[in-house]
Design an enzyme around this catalytic site. Structure first.
Site, PDB file in Angstrom:
ATOM      1  N   CYS A 283       0.915  -1.258  -0.041  1.00 57.44           N
ATOM      2  CA  CYS A 283       0.005   0.020   0.149  1.00 57.44           C
ATOM      3  C   CYS A 283       0.864   1.254   0.074  1.00 57.44           C
ATOM      4  O   CYS A 283       0.829   2.162  -1.001  1.00 57.44           O
ATOM      5  CB  CYS A 283      -1.070  -0.145   1.226  1.00 57.44           C
TER       6      CYS A 283
HETATM    7  N1  LIG Z   1      -3.288  -6.048   1.422  1.00 55.53           N
HETATM    8  C1  LIG Z   1      -3.462  -4.819   2.025  1.00 55.53           C
HETATM    9  O1  LIG Z   1      -2.593  -4.604   3.077  1.00 55.53           O
HETATM   10  C2  LIG Z   1      -4.410  -3.798   1.646  1.00 55.53           C
HETATM   11  C3  LIG Z   1      -4.636  -2.687   2.524  1.00 55.53           C
HETATM   12  C4  LIG Z   1      -5.572  -1.623   2.103  1.00 55.53           C
HETATM   13  C5  LIG Z   1      -6.142  -1.811   0.935  1.00 55.53           C
HETATM   14  N2  LIG Z   1      -5.869  -2.899  -0.025  1.00 55.53           N
HETATM   15  C6  LIG Z   1      -6.738  -2.911  -1.216  1.00 55.53           C
HETATM   16  O2  LIG Z   1      -7.466  -3.975  -1.179  1.00 55.53           O
HETATM   17  C7  LIG Z   1      -7.610  -4.732  -2.598  1.00 55.53           C
HETATM   18  C8  LIG Z   1      -7.281  -6.112  -2.117  1.00 55.53           C
HETATM   19  O3  LIG Z   1      -6.183  -6.379  -1.865  1.00 55.53           O
HETATM   20  P1  LIG Z   1      -5.749  -7.758  -1.408  1.00 55.53           P
HETATM   21  O4  LIG Z   1      -4.306  -7.526  -0.772  1.00 55.53           O
HETATM   22  O5  LIG Z   1      -6.682  -8.264  -0.442  1.00 55.53           O
HETATM   23  O6  LIG Z   1      -5.487  -8.636  -2.591  1.00 55.53           O
HETATM   24  P2  LIG Z   1      -5.180  -9.977  -2.845  1.00 55.53           P
HETATM   25  O7  LIG Z   1      -4.503 -10.061  -4.070  1.00 55.53           O
HETATM   26  O8  LIG Z   1      -4.803 -10.613  -1.627  1.00 55.53           O
HETATM   27  O9  LIG Z   1      -6.488 -10.941  -3.130  1.00 55.53           O
HETATM   28  C9  LIG Z   1      -7.703 -10.326  -4.079  1.00 55.53           C
HETATM   29  C10 LIG Z   1      -8.678 -11.689  -4.399  1.00 55.53           C
HETATM   30  O10 LIG Z   1      -9.467 -11.056  -5.470  1.00 55.53           O
HETATM   31  C11 LIG Z   1      -9.736 -12.284  -6.191  1.00 55.53           C
HETATM   32  N3  LIG Z   1     -10.397 -11.716  -7.524  1.00 55.53           N
HETATM   33  C12 LIG Z   1      -9.601 -10.923  -8.501  1.00 55.53           C
HETATM   34  N4  LIG Z   1     -10.583 -10.608  -9.406  1.00 55.53           N
HETATM   35  C13 LIG Z   1     -11.619 -10.855  -8.967  1.00 55.53           C
HETATM   36  C14 LIG Z   1     -13.193 -11.159  -9.538  1.00 55.53           C
HETATM   37  N5  LIG Z   1     -13.374 -10.337 -10.463  1.00 55.53           N
HETATM   38  N6  LIG Z   1     -14.049 -11.641  -8.893  1.00 55.53           N
HETATM   39  C15 LIG Z   1     -13.611 -12.395  -7.544  1.00 55.53           C
HETATM   40  N7  LIG Z   1     -12.537 -12.425  -6.979  1.00 55.53           N
HETATM   41  C16 LIG Z   1     -11.592 -11.643  -7.773  1.00 55.53           C
HETATM   42  C17 LIG Z   1      -8.474 -12.733  -6.469  1.00 55.53           C
HETATM   43  O11 LIG Z   1      -8.371 -14.045  -6.806  1.00 55.53           O
HETATM   44  C18 LIG Z   1      -7.804 -12.804  -5.081  1.00 55.53           C
HETATM   45  O12 LIG Z   1      -7.993 -13.773  -4.248  1.00 55.53           O
HETATM   46  C19 LIG Z   1      -6.685  -3.757  -3.199  1.00 55.53           C
HETATM   47  O13 LIG Z   1      -7.191  -2.745  -3.987  1.00 55.53           O
HETATM   48  C20 LIG Z   1      -5.547  -3.310  -2.403  1.00 55.53           C
HETATM   49  O14 LIG Z   1      -4.964  -2.084  -2.819  1.00 55.53           O
HETATM   50  C21 LIG Z   1      -5.084  -3.876   0.538  1.00 55.53           C
END
Ligand SMILES: NC(=O)c1ccc[n+]([C@@H]2O[C@H](COP(=O)([O-])OP(=O)(O)OC[C@H]3O[C@@H](n4cnc5c(N)ncnc54)[C@H](O)[C@@H]3O)[C@@H](O)[C@H]2O)c1
Length: 465
Positions: A283
């Site tokens: 992030c």
């Molecule tokens: N990881 C962090 O620390 C964090 C913190 C704040 C915000 N975010 C934001 O949250 C969002 C997700 O991050 P994350 O770390 O959980 O990602 P991640 O990659 O760990 O998980 C995302 C999941 O979404 C699934 N996916 C993708 N497209 C899809 C669809 N169309 N339908 C259903 N499932 C789908 C993927 O298979 C995956 O399992 C991002 O925008 C990220 O910037 C993450």
């Protein structure tokens, strides 16, 4: 704000049907947190392995406390690859899919838009009000722009009246996602209309175990607040590192003493104010870059965010130079800590991984170790480095090493773990016990002038036994 909730009973409101799209590092813990407070939650993912795990009550990602929480609420958790079924069976849908950074520094909405299409098509066949919440980090303007347009087009509903649309990020750190979700400083809600924001506020308020401030606003202000928070924190981290570099050149100066006093000023505060490594992770770096890109694109100046990004890249080189001063060219050097922070296996933009890369490129033989992140780091570092079996094994094999992640177990290192030639350790996070490491290992702390300016010659040779 609502009262503190007993587990399994969302006291202030009746249990809601919730669907969560994306069962990744953030989505999977959110499913468990919502279900643990009594809501009926269906997780959706394209990845059948994640869906199978969640449906069987197994955590699809490695996050402290997630499995325990799932064990306690799995009867309220379902999972499917069928987005339409999940939407049909819920009142509110949260989207937490990846929004990768594009070459121009902007977040790409493709996965969010794919999810919106599925949700919209499901809503065409569903009667009754529904709220859609974007939790993924998006560029300011996206939710009220392309996302709202796509939702209206695919659902045939009027956004803000027949379907509610919100933007609501989670302020979490990997490794403490569940605690952070239960104890947030603030609930931030961007809303298409008050009804939508009200539904989401009731849901989130039923989950938290504290009484956080609630800030409801329009969509673009909420999107901007999310990246502005992270951009501000990166500035603060970088300020501390800037101070640290200055202190290293100033005899008698100690950045810990200065930042400790600075943090007493309530206008500043002590969190994230330590001269250590640069920031990394999924992030901070990209939110800062997105903020600068947004500003530039609008014709506004972004000097501060740009300077923060440049200064952060400089931290890896600064650390590599510190190590290079302590080890002969081509010598063996170690990197302890490859995850971007403790309690996670995530190596994205990790200072430890980038340091290992810089040292290998400079011709050192590099030995690395991390308690959790070896498999993920291996995918990036491949054969450019050697992999130790433990922190002790790493320390034994090198002439100098840096502690780049504050894993508590590194504190167990002692003088017997140091190789016969002795070593120098750069302890970025003050985890080492220098008394236990003496006399065969000299510990240097970033930001401490006397460790750097008036450096004693390294005691490489171990005293005769
Ligand atoms: N990881 C962090 O620390 C964090 C913190 C704040 C915000 N975010 C934001 O949250 C969002 C997700 O991050 P994350 O770390 O959980 O990602 P991640 O990659 O760990 O998980 C995302 C999941 O979404 C699934 N996916 C993708 N497209 C899809 C669809 N169309 N339908 C259903 N499932 C789908 C993927 O298979 C995956 O399992 C991002 O925008 C990220 O910037 C993450």
């Amino acid at each position: 704000m609502g009262k503190k909730q007993d587990s399994g009973t969302p006291g202030a409101i009746a249990p809601m049907g919730v669907s969560v799209i994306g069962l990744g590092k953030l989505g999977a813990p959110l499913v468990a947190v919502l279900a643990s407070k009594g809501h009926r939650v269906t997780g959706v993912d394209l990845n059948p392995d994640a869906v199978r795990a969640m449906a069987e009550g197994r955590a699809p990602v490695d996050e402290p406390g997630l499995q325990d929480l799932l064990d306690r609420c799995k009867e309220r958790v379902g999972a499917t690859t069928d987005i339409a079924a999940a939407v049909a069976d819920s009142d509110i849908t949260l989207i937490i899919v990846p929004t990768p950074t594009g070459p121009d520094g902007r977040f790409i909405n493709d996965h969010v838009l794919t999810a919106i299409r599925g949700i919209g098509e499901a809503l065409k066949r569903k009667t009754g009000y529904h709220v859609v919440v974007v939790t993924s980090t998006v560029m300011p303007g996206s939710t009220g722009g392309v996302i709202a347009e796509a939702l209206a087009r695919h659902s045939g509903r009027i956004v803000g009246r027949e379907v509610g649309l919100c933007y609501s990020p989670e302020f979490i750190a990997l490794g403490s996602v569940i605690r952070d979700m239960l104890h947030p400083d603030m609930i931030l809600i961007g809303e298409s209309d008050p009804r939508a924001g009200g539904v989401l506020e009731r849901l989130l308020a039923s989950v938290v175990e504290t009484r956080p401030q609630v800030r409801r606003m329009n969509l673009v202000n909420a999107e901007l607040t999310k990246i502005a928070v992270n951009t501000y924190v990166t500035t603060k981290i970088t300020y501390a590192n800037m101070l640290g570099e200055l202190c290293e050149r100033l005899p008698g100066a100690d950045a810990d003493v200065v930042t400790g006093a600075l943090g007493m000023d309530t206008r500043i505060g002590g969190k994230y104010l330590r001269a250590a490594t640069g920031y990394g992770g999924p992030c901070f770096p990209r939110d800062n870059v997105a903020f600068a890109t947004l500003a530039r694109g609008l014709g506004a100046r972004a000097d501060l965010a740009e300077a923060t990004d440049r200064m952060n890249s400089h931290q890896v080189l600064r650390l590599a130079e510190m190590l290079a001063r302590e080890a002969a060219p081509g010598a063996s050097v170690g990197v302890l800590g490859l995850s971007y922070k403790p309690d996670t296996e995530v190596c994205e933009a990790s200072q430890g991984v980038m340091l290992a890369q810089a040292l290998a490129a400079a011709g050192f033989r590099v030995v690395v170790y991390d308690p959790k992140a070896m498999p993920t780091a291996r995918r990036v570092l491949a054969k450019t480095v050697e992999y130790a079996s433990s922190a002790k094994d790493c320390a034994r094999r090198v002439d100098a090493f840096a502690v780049t992640t504050a894993w508590p177990e590194f504190r167990d290192l002692e003088s017997d773990d140091i190789g016969p030639g002795g070593a120098v350790a750069i302890d970025c996070w003050r985890v080492l016990d220098d008394e236990r490491l003496a006399p065969y290992c000299r510990v240097i702390v970033p930001g401490r002038g006397d460790d750097h300016v008036a450096r004693k010659p390294a005691t490489r040779k171990r005293a005769a036994a």
